[in-house]
Design an enzyme around this catalytic site. Sequence first.
Site, PDB file in Angstrom:
ATOM      1  N   LYS A  40     -11.524  -1.576   3.230  1.00 13.08           N
ATOM      2  CA  LYS A  40     -10.023  -1.566   3.455  1.00 13.08           C
ATOM      3  C   LYS A  40      -9.686  -0.817   4.776  1.00 13.08           C
ATOM      4  CE  LYS A  40      -6.093  -0.621   0.774  1.00 13.08           C
ATOM      5  NZ  LYS A  40      -5.543   0.283  -0.810  1.00 13.08           N
ATOM      6  N   SER A 115      -2.498  -2.780  -3.640  1.00 12.79           N
ATOM      7  CA  SER A 115      -2.512  -2.833  -2.184  1.00 12.79           C
ATOM      8  C   SER A 115      -3.826  -3.442  -1.647  1.00 12.79           C
ATOM      9  CB  SER A 115      -1.883  -1.493  -1.387  1.00 12.79           C
ATOM     10  OG  SER A 115      -2.918  -0.635  -1.739  1.00 12.79           O
ATOM     11  N   SER A 139      -3.919   0.084  -7.180  1.00 13.89           N
ATOM     12  CA  SER A 139      -4.127  -0.733  -6.167  1.00 13.89           C
ATOM     13  C   SER A 139      -5.663  -1.386  -5.983  1.00 13.89           C
ATOM     14  CB  SER A 139      -4.073   0.120  -4.793  1.00 13.89           C
ATOM     15  OG  SER A 139      -2.680  -0.060  -4.471  1.00 13.89           O
TER      16      SER A 139
HETATM   17  N1  GLN Z   1       1.409  -0.597  -6.540  1.00 16.23           N
HETATM   18  C1  GLN Z   1       1.505   0.975  -6.400  1.00 16.23           C
HETATM   19  C2  GLN Z   1       2.436   1.480  -5.378  1.00 16.23           C
HETATM   20  O1  GLN Z   1       2.916   0.709  -4.747  1.00 16.23           O
HETATM   21  C3  GLN Z   1       0.143   1.492  -6.271  1.00 16.23           C
HETATM   22  C4  GLN Z   1      -0.507   1.439  -4.792  1.00 16.23           C
HETATM   23  C5  GLN Z   1      -1.862   1.914  -4.890  1.00 16.23           C
HETATM   24  O2  GLN Z   1      -2.526   2.277  -5.641  1.00 16.23           O
HETATM   25  N2  GLN Z   1      -2.021   2.419  -3.553  1.00 16.23           N
HETATM   26  O3  GLN Z   1       2.455   2.555  -5.338  1.00 16.23           O
END
Ligand code: GLN
Length: 444
Positions: A40, A115, A139
């Site tokens: 990532k 994400s 995420s």
């Molecule tokens: N969807 C969550 C957010 O936008 C989780 C993001 C993540 O785990 N990096 O904060």
Amino acid sequence: MTSQRLQELNTSLNCFLKVFDVPPHTIQTGKLDGMRIAVKDVLALKGERLTCGSKILENFTSLYDATCVERLISAGALVVGKTNMDEFAMGSSNENSAFGAVRNPWDISRVPGGSSGGSAVATAIGSCDMALGTDTGGSIRQPAAFTGTIGFKPTYGRISRYGLTAFASSFDTVGTFSRTLESAARSLEVMSGKDERDATSADVPVDEYSLSLSGNVKGLRIGLAEEYFGEGIEPDIREAIETVKAKLVAAGCILVPVSMPHTKYSIAVYYILTTAEASSNLARFDGIRYGYRTPGAHSLAETYVHSRSEGFGQEVKRRIMLGTYVLSSGYYDAYYTRAQKVRRLIKQDFTTVFKSVDALLTPTTPTTAFKLGEKLSDPLSMYLNDIYTVSANISGSPAASIPVGLDRNGLPIGVQLITDSFKESVLFSLAKEIHVDVLSRLTL
Ligand code: GLN
């Protein structure tokens, strides 16, 4: 599949920001010989761009390897590419990338989740054997559920965060996407353990997780918390959970109803504390020290303001503003301090429940993959997608999303297993009982 077809898919689904024809590192030998991994783009790989999905870091090159990446390479893994992601890991749909949305290979009109959407898709289509993701509030687990991959978030501190660009430092966790539990277990064994360069990395012995894949789950107690089965769960997901319960019972597990009364505060606590931490962590991107600098400023203050206004995307700016607000002197106690106290209560729920059960079983998400654009204009409904995943980050507990079937539209369903801290082995042994290889049904 031919390599040409795979390249076409990489491009049309937009899962990679960069593909390496030859690994950009020396090839070593070890426990993971030849394992193809994707990284990532929030994790450092020496000599390569590290964009975090953001325009502000579009031309930033990393000077060193993240510890997790370094350990994987030393064990013989081959880095095949860096994956697309929501900007600074903020998002649940991968539509917040400055380099375009990622599409879901099960239905290209749908999101892959976020994400770490690029890592999820690269794994689902077979462009890699394992992809690194990061999980601050879901995420890894949410995109894993949306793509039929295995998403594994270990205990907070299990894997070093050195070389991971911080979003919310007390929540951020490195983890894996994979097609098999074996790849997840072996990668985790290699990456885990104390790292002198990350003071929050845990000095706790690392189990041989792959051994637990042949482990016996007989007699394990599985908690079902009513708070995780609220309104808004799709009927097919409920049904899938029933099937999983039956499988676990058949394997000798005992189902135990439990209560986690503070769960209802999780989303609020998560979005107060993570935005607070993000507003502080992202202060370093000021147009001077890293990345993008506005061409049109006439003073230092203008350089800061314009570089940040032009370099960050809308969602990142929203989080910085929210975080700055909850930390501001007049509101600090009402929001930040209070949320810290509630974090403790939520953590306490986990401590209590793990005195009587070995694991929790929950849906990963209330719905399967939604359509691109569907939630873009409504940040709150986007945030609510994380309703079942954020608690494990608030408590730091290990949690995984395991694919267990498809819904009536042919979209993957994932369920979540959570265990007590550093009990990843238990998680793997239970995952083995319920995992269904839905990816064999993905036509590309
Ligand atoms: N969807 C969550 C957010 O936008 C989780 C993001 C993540 O785990 N990096 O904060």
